[in-house]
Design a protein around this motif. Structure first.
Motif, PDB file in Angstrom:
ATOM      1  N   SER A 110       0.807  -1.135   0.009  1.00  0.00           N
ATOM      2  CA  SER A 110      -0.062   0.140   0.082  1.00  0.00           C
ATOM      3  C   SER A 110       0.939   1.121   0.024  1.00  0.00           C
ATOM      4  O   SER A 110       0.697   2.188  -0.752  1.00  0.00           O
ATOM      5  CB  SER A 110      -0.893   0.020   1.243  1.00  0.00           C
ATOM      6  OG  SER A 110      -2.049  -1.032   1.134  1.00  0.00           O
TER       7      SER A 110
ATOM      8  N   GLY B 296       0.657   3.700  -3.196  1.00  0.00           N
ATOM      9  CA  GLY B 296       0.114   5.040  -2.739  1.00  0.00           C
ATOM     10  C   GLY B 296       1.206   5.967  -3.146  1.00  0.00           C
ATOM     11  O   GLY B 296       0.673   6.971  -3.919  1.00  0.00           O
TER      12      GLY B 296
ATOM     13  N   ARG C 288      11.196  11.272  -1.745  1.00  0.00           N
ATOM     14  CA  ARG C 288      11.135  10.703  -0.287  1.00  0.00           C
ATOM     15  C   ARG C 288      10.723   9.325  -0.225  1.00  0.00           C
ATOM     16  O   ARG C 288      10.762   8.938   0.859  1.00  0.00           O
ATOM     17  CB  ARG C 288       9.877  11.686   0.185  1.00  0.00           C
ATOM     18  CG  ARG C 288       9.892  11.822   1.595  1.00  0.00           C
ATOM     19  CD  ARG C 288       9.002  12.814   2.057  1.00  0.00           C
ATOM     20  NE  ARG C 288       9.400  14.065   2.179  1.00  0.00           N
ATOM     21  CZ  ARG C 288       9.710  15.029   1.482  1.00  0.00           C
ATOM     22  NH1 ARG C 288       9.030  15.211   0.188  1.00  0.00           N
ATOM     23  NH2 ARG C 288      10.341  16.288   1.902  1.00  0.00           N
TER      24      ARG C 288
ATOM     25  N   MET D  93      11.062   6.640   3.053  1.00  0.00           N
ATOM     26  CA  MET D  93       9.818   6.113   3.587  1.00  0.00           C
ATOM     27  C   MET D  93       9.720   4.619   3.762  1.00  0.00           C
ATOM     28  O   MET D  93       9.424   4.129   4.674  1.00  0.00           O
ATOM     29  CB  MET D  93       8.598   6.603   2.488  1.00  0.00           C
ATOM     30  CG  MET D  93       7.429   7.030   2.967  1.00  0.00           C
ATOM     31  SD  MET D  93       6.474   7.622   1.427  1.00  0.00           S
ATOM     32  CE  MET D  93       6.462   5.923   0.655  1.00  0.00           C
TER      33      MET D  93
ATOM     34  N   LYS E 124      13.093  11.754  12.115  1.00  0.00           N
ATOM     35  CA  LYS E 124      12.141  11.739  11.708  1.00  0.00           C
ATOM     36  C   LYS E 124      11.353  13.348  11.062  1.00  0.00           C
ATOM     37  O   LYS E 124      11.277  13.899  12.280  1.00  0.00           O
ATOM     38  CB  LYS E 124      10.934  10.944  12.049  1.00  0.00           C
ATOM     39  CG  LYS E 124      11.579   9.530  12.245  1.00  0.00           C
ATOM     40  CD  LYS E 124      10.350   8.353  12.624  1.00  0.00           C
ATOM     41  CE  LYS E 124      11.213   7.155  12.796  1.00  0.00           C
ATOM     42  NZ  LYS E 124       9.856   6.126  13.574  1.00  0.00           N
ATOM     43  N   ASP E 125      11.079  13.373  10.086  1.00  0.00           N
ATOM     44  CA  ASP E 125      10.541  14.747   9.441  1.00  0.00           C
ATOM     45  C   ASP E 125       8.899  14.581   9.410  1.00  0.00           C
ATOM     46  O   ASP E 125       8.552  13.517   8.953  1.00  0.00           O
ATOM     47  CB  ASP E 125      11.492  15.313   8.484  1.00  0.00           C
ATOM     48  CG  ASP E 125      11.133  14.606   7.201  1.00  0.00           C
ATOM     49  OD1 ASP E 125      10.786  15.316   6.407  1.00  0.00           O
ATOM     50  OD2 ASP E 125      11.668  13.423   7.127  1.00  0.00           O
TER      51      ASP E 125
ATOM     52  N   GLU F 277       7.137  15.964   7.018  1.00  0.00           N
ATOM     53  CA  GLU F 277       6.751  15.773   5.612  1.00  0.00           C
ATOM     54  C   GLU F 277       6.976  14.497   5.155  1.00  0.00           C
ATOM     55  O   GLU F 277       6.197  13.827   4.585  1.00  0.00           O
ATOM     56  CB  GLU F 277       7.751  16.795   4.700  1.00  0.00           C
ATOM     57  CG  GLU F 277       7.716  18.084   4.965  1.00  0.00           C
ATOM     58  CD  GLU F 277       7.546  18.887   3.608  1.00  0.00           C
ATOM     59  OE1 GLU F 277       7.536  18.070   2.484  1.00  0.00           O
ATOM     60  OE2 GLU F 277       7.211  20.133   3.717  1.00  0.00           O
ATOM     61  N   THR F 278       8.045  13.633   5.562  1.00  0.00           N
ATOM     62  CA  THR F 278       8.034  12.245   5.144  1.00  0.00           C
ATOM     63  C   THR F 278       7.123  11.521   5.615  1.00  0.00           C
ATOM     64  O   THR F 278       6.238  10.668   5.063  1.00  0.00           O
ATOM     65  CB  THR F 278       9.504  11.740   5.534  1.00  0.00           C
ATOM     66  OG1 THR F 278      10.557  12.571   4.979  1.00  0.00           O
ATOM     67  CG2 THR F 278       9.593  10.404   4.932  1.00  0.00           C
TER      68      THR F 278
ATOM     69  N   VAL G  63       3.748  12.315   3.981  1.00  0.00           N
ATOM     70  CA  VAL G  63       3.721  11.412   2.600  1.00  0.00           C
ATOM     71  C   VAL G  63       3.576   9.905   2.973  1.00  0.00           C
ATOM     72  O   VAL G  63       2.683   9.489   2.075  1.00  0.00           O
ATOM     73  CB  VAL G  63       5.160  11.611   2.102  1.00  0.00           C
ATOM     74  CG1 VAL G  63       4.976  10.495   0.570  1.00  0.00           C
ATOM     75  CG2 VAL G  63       5.179  13.236   1.535  1.00  0.00           C
ATOM     76  N   GLY G  64       4.011   9.407   3.886  1.00  0.00           N
ATOM     77  CA  GLY G  64       3.958   8.055   4.129  1.00  0.00           C
ATOM     78  C   GLY G  64       2.641   7.710   4.569  1.00  0.00           C
ATOM     79  O   GLY G  64       2.049   6.658   4.249  1.00  0.00           O
TER      80      GLY G  64
ATOM     81  N   TRP H 259      -0.024   9.305   4.079  1.00  0.00           N
ATOM     82  CA  TRP H 259      -1.339   9.439   3.112  1.00  0.00           C
ATOM     83  C   TRP H 259      -0.983   8.326   1.909  1.00  0.00           C
ATOM     84  O   TRP H 259      -2.109   7.745   1.485  1.00  0.00           O
ATOM     85  CB  TRP H 259      -1.008  10.581   2.240  1.00  0.00           C
ATOM     86  CG  TRP H 259      -2.092  11.379   1.558  1.00  0.00           C
ATOM     87  CD1 TRP H 259      -2.865  10.465   0.501  1.00  0.00           C
ATOM     88  CD2 TRP H 259      -3.156  12.221   2.013  1.00  0.00           C
ATOM     89  NE1 TRP H 259      -3.791  11.072   0.218  1.00  0.00           N
ATOM     90  CE2 TRP H 259      -4.263  12.200   0.895  1.00  0.00           C
ATOM     91  CE3 TRP H 259      -3.303  13.257   2.850  1.00  0.00           C
ATOM     92  CZ2 TRP H 259      -5.315  12.933   1.186  1.00  0.00           C
ATOM     93  CZ3 TRP H 259      -4.210  14.262   2.880  1.00  0.00           C
ATOM     94  CH2 TRP H 259      -5.322  14.165   1.983  1.00  0.00           C
ATOM     95  N   SER H 260       0.142   8.076   1.723  1.00  0.00           N
ATOM     96  CA  SER H 260       0.455   6.952   0.738  1.00  0.00           C
ATOM     97  C   SER H 260      -0.059   5.757   1.188  1.00  0.00           C
ATOM     98  O   SER H 260      -0.851   5.094   0.406  1.00  0.00           O
ATOM     99  CB  SER H 260       2.046   6.878   0.486  1.00  0.00           C
ATOM    100  OG  SER H 260       2.480   8.030  -0.068  1.00  0.00           O
ATOM    101  N   LEU H 261       0.389   5.281   2.611  1.00  0.00           N
ATOM    102  CA  LEU H 261      -0.271   4.150   3.136  1.00  0.00           C
ATOM    103  C   LEU H 261      -2.041   3.803   2.803  1.00  0.00           C
ATOM    104  O   LEU H 261      -2.563   3.069   2.388  1.00  0.00           O
ATOM    105  CB  LEU H 261       0.122   4.231   4.518  1.00  0.00           C
ATOM    106  CG  LEU H 261      -0.077   2.960   5.239  1.00  0.00           C
ATOM    107  CD1 LEU H 261       0.731   1.887   4.873  1.00  0.00           C
ATOM    108  CD2 LEU H 261      -0.011   3.025   6.848  1.00  0.00           C
TER     109      LEU H 261
ATOM    110  N   HIS I  12      -3.982   5.902   0.779  1.00  0.00           N
ATOM    111  CA  HIS I  12      -4.243   6.004  -0.349  1.00  0.00           C
ATOM    112  C   HIS I  12      -4.061   4.696  -1.084  1.00  0.00           C
ATOM    113  O   HIS I  12      -4.959   4.249  -1.924  1.00  0.00           O
ATOM    114  CB  HIS I  12      -3.832   7.009  -1.090  1.00  0.00           C
ATOM    115  CG  HIS I  12      -4.001   7.182  -2.678  1.00  0.00           C
ATOM    116  ND1 HIS I  12      -5.321   7.437  -3.018  1.00  0.00           N
ATOM    117  CD2 HIS I  12      -3.333   7.116  -3.812  1.00  0.00           C
ATOM    118  CE1 HIS I  12      -5.375   7.354  -4.430  1.00  0.00           C
ATOM    119  NE2 HIS I  12      -4.220   7.210  -4.806  1.00  0.00           N
ATOM    120  N   GLY I  13      -3.024   3.829  -0.938  1.00  0.00           N
ATOM    121  CA  GLY I  13      -2.594   2.752  -1.417  1.00  0.00           C
ATOM    122  C   GLY I  13      -3.632   1.802  -1.261  1.00  0.00           C
ATOM    123  O   GLY I  13      -4.029   0.940  -1.921  1.00  0.00           O
TER     124      GLY I  13
END
Lengths: 210, 210
Positions: free
Chosen positions: A170, A174, A196, A200, B159-160, B162-163, B166-167, B169-171, B173-174
């Motif tokens: 995912s 994603g 990124r 990630m 850990k920032d 932004e990363t 993105v992570g 949301w990607s998780l 969304h994916g």
DNA sequence: AAACTTTAATTGACACTGTCAATATATCTG
DNA sequence: CAGATATATTGACAGTGTCAATTAAAGTTT
């Protein structure tokens, strides 16, 4: 002879299913150049120099043409990922399991970013026949491969391979999807220069193995 | 009088841009029922009882109709997510930051699973005008909102936000994308009865805050 | 109120699509 | 060489987005 049929004779039924691979190749070219929407039966036929109805002999309909193409692409992807796995094994001495998973994930993302239209097509459910055995088989096999990698990995208590597999996939899917869609993620990621996804993926896998 | 024009007169120019919202509502209904591909200009016009060219006065083309619809949907989603954030704040005493992030992510996934066609449309780049300010604005705002939540969170060194954004949301969304696409993930997740996204999200956030 | 302007609806047309049917032919099989 | 089969051809149909020309209604100005 009274009923002389409408028009002139056709010319090239080059027997032996020779047209099928040609159609697929033309479809792939068209896909890369103009995206899945431009891969119409008629456009592909034109590119191959045959009549608009010739493809019907090799693909029942547009969906079936695109499905066959997607199956090819998925096989390409699977091959690339196997190669990445093998290379990771060769180059790594410690923490082999994590290295292999990293290679797997990175290869997936790399393929998506390198071949946007191909990657997009793989998930265009509206254009593909998800019941197709060839397509589904290749996809399932790839997922099984990931699960296998995760099963041999020693996971801390409370974490199971399946959830980890779904999560990793995912995450990658994603990320690629949003990068290709030109969303905020794509913009932020491009502006900041450094993509990124490596951080990630590394973070995710580090957390997984604690 | 010699040049009696082709045919009978039209009837209802109900002034005041009254048709526009009606078109959007019809488009939304059609979307939910038959998916984005079925949202054609002519079908929507038929559903509204107007001629096939009437929508042209309110939307330059199909893309612009779908873009307007997507902007509405994105606003709905944003509202749902704000509500989820507010509720999390009310119900939670300890670990507020993580609770809010969990609510954010869960709300995103819940929306996607509850309204498949709407969620899919949001990311159909081929059907939408990604340059549209309304659409892009709503999307960016939502992402900024997530980033905000992550910025106030005390993250461990290395850990920032932004990363992490993105992570996360990607998780989500994916996961939603693949569930909706009916892939292996959807199959495995349905067979196993218990959807996996809650554990996935929890794991991700736990790892994030170490 | 009457005349004018603007907005929005109408019909009609064109090119393009997928798909079907009828036809013709090149290659394969006997 | 003859017949069968697979393949390609043209032609048609319904559907689409989009454009142009036309017409009616609503708003605006005088």
């Amino acid at each position: 002879m009274a009923n002389s049929p409408p028009s002139a004779p056709p010319r090239k039924p080059a027997r032996k299913g020779a047209l099928r691979p040609v159609l697929l190749a033309a479809a792939r070219t068209q896909l890369d150049r103009e995206g899945a929407d431009a891969v119409t039966i008629r456009a592909v036929a034109r590119a191959c120099g045959v009549s608009h109805a010739a493809p019907a002999n090799h693909f029942a309909d547009r969906r079936s043409l695109l499905t066959a193409l997607a199956a090819e692409l998925f096989a390409d992807l699977a091959e690339a990922m196997e190669k990445a796995l093998a290379e990771a094994t060769k180059k790594t001495s410690t923490n082999l399991g994590v290295a292999r998973l990293t290679a797997f994930a990175e290869a997936l993302v790399a393929y998506g970013l390198a071949h946007p239209e191909r990657y997009r097509l793989l998930w265009r459910r509206d254009l593909l026949d998800s019941e197709d055995v060839a397509l589904q088989g290749t996809m399932d096999q790839l997922y099984a491969r990931l699960l296998e990698e995760l099963t041999v990995l020693p996971l801390p208590a409370g974490k199971d391979p399946e959830t980890a597999a779904v999560g990793l996939w995912s995450l990658c899917h994603g990320y690629v999807s949003m990068r290709l869609d030109g969303n905020f993620i794509a913009r932020h990621d491009k502006e900041s220069g450094a993509p990124r996804h490596s951080a990630m993926i590394a973070n995710y896998l580090a957390a997984l193995t604690h």
